[in-house]
Design an enzyme around this catalytic site. Sequence first.
Site, PDB file in Angstrom:
ATOM      1  N   ILE A  57       0.828  -1.067   0.187  1.00 19.80           N
ATOM      2  CA  ILE A  57       0.531  -0.430  -0.273  1.00 19.80           C
ATOM      3  C   ILE A  57       0.889   0.955   0.282  1.00 19.80           C
ATOM      4  O   ILE A  57       0.584   2.042  -0.453  1.00 19.80           O
ATOM      5  CB  ILE A  57      -0.820  -0.102   1.125  1.00 19.80           C
ATOM      6  N   CYS A  58       1.638   1.097   0.865  1.00 20.65           N
ATOM      7  CA  CYS A  58       2.776   2.168   0.780  1.00 20.65           C
ATOM      8  C   CYS A  58       3.634   3.036  -0.108  1.00 20.65           C
ATOM      9  O   CYS A  58       3.664   3.625  -0.608  1.00 20.65           O
ATOM     10  CB  CYS A  58       4.135   2.326   1.602  1.00 20.65           C
ATOM     11  N   ASP A  59       3.934   1.628  -1.391  1.00 25.89           N
ATOM     12  CA  ASP A  59       4.746   1.771  -2.470  1.00 25.89           C
ATOM     13  C   ASP A  59       3.619   2.199  -3.169  1.00 25.89           C
ATOM     14  O   ASP A  59       3.634   3.228  -3.864  1.00 25.89           O
ATOM     15  CB  ASP A  59       4.686   0.168  -3.150  1.00 25.89           C
ATOM     16  N   THR A  62       2.777   6.240  -2.109  1.00 24.95           N
ATOM     17  CA  THR A  62       4.452   6.902  -2.987  1.00 24.95           C
ATOM     18  C   THR A  62       4.024   7.379  -4.087  1.00 24.95           C
ATOM     19  O   THR A  62       4.257   8.531  -5.513  1.00 24.95           O
ATOM     20  CB  THR A  62       5.302   6.532  -2.895  1.00 24.95           C
TER      21      THR A  62
END
Length: 163
Positions: A57-59, A62
């Site tokens: 999710i962070c990937d 970003t």
Amino acid sequence: MTTFIGKPVTLVGPHLRVGDQAPDFVLMANDLTLKSLNDFGKKRKVISVVPSIDTGICDTQTRRFNQELADTDNMVVITVSADLPFAQARWCGAAGLDGAVTLSDYYDHAFGKSYGLLMREWNLLARAVFVLNESNEIVYVEYLDNVNEHPNYDAALAAAKSL
């Protein structure tokens, strides 16, 4: 209540609101220099906060903010996590986002504490999105109750593009 991997977490610091002045910060860049909010001058800012840039999710978060706002004049996307600057730099290179601004709050978690995002139980940052105008006033904010969910990309992008 905020949860991370299905468990309640305690967030340290105040929840900021639309209309608040964004607190200044000092965070470490990939080249180990220190960066403050003021270093970005009068640009409009999207501060995208993630627990760890190396997760799915962070990937996505970003990449999406950087790709969709890359050509927007007078705007910078700042991704903040507690990852080490070396890990952030490696991720940027592997992701093909060498121009992305990633800043680390690993040292003293002062950013997490002043933005109300430090998960006490994990010493990681909870997921959130802040959109700031040229004067660093918060015009959009989203704190996620479940850190393991995506933010409302459409709402954040619309707020950023409306400035």
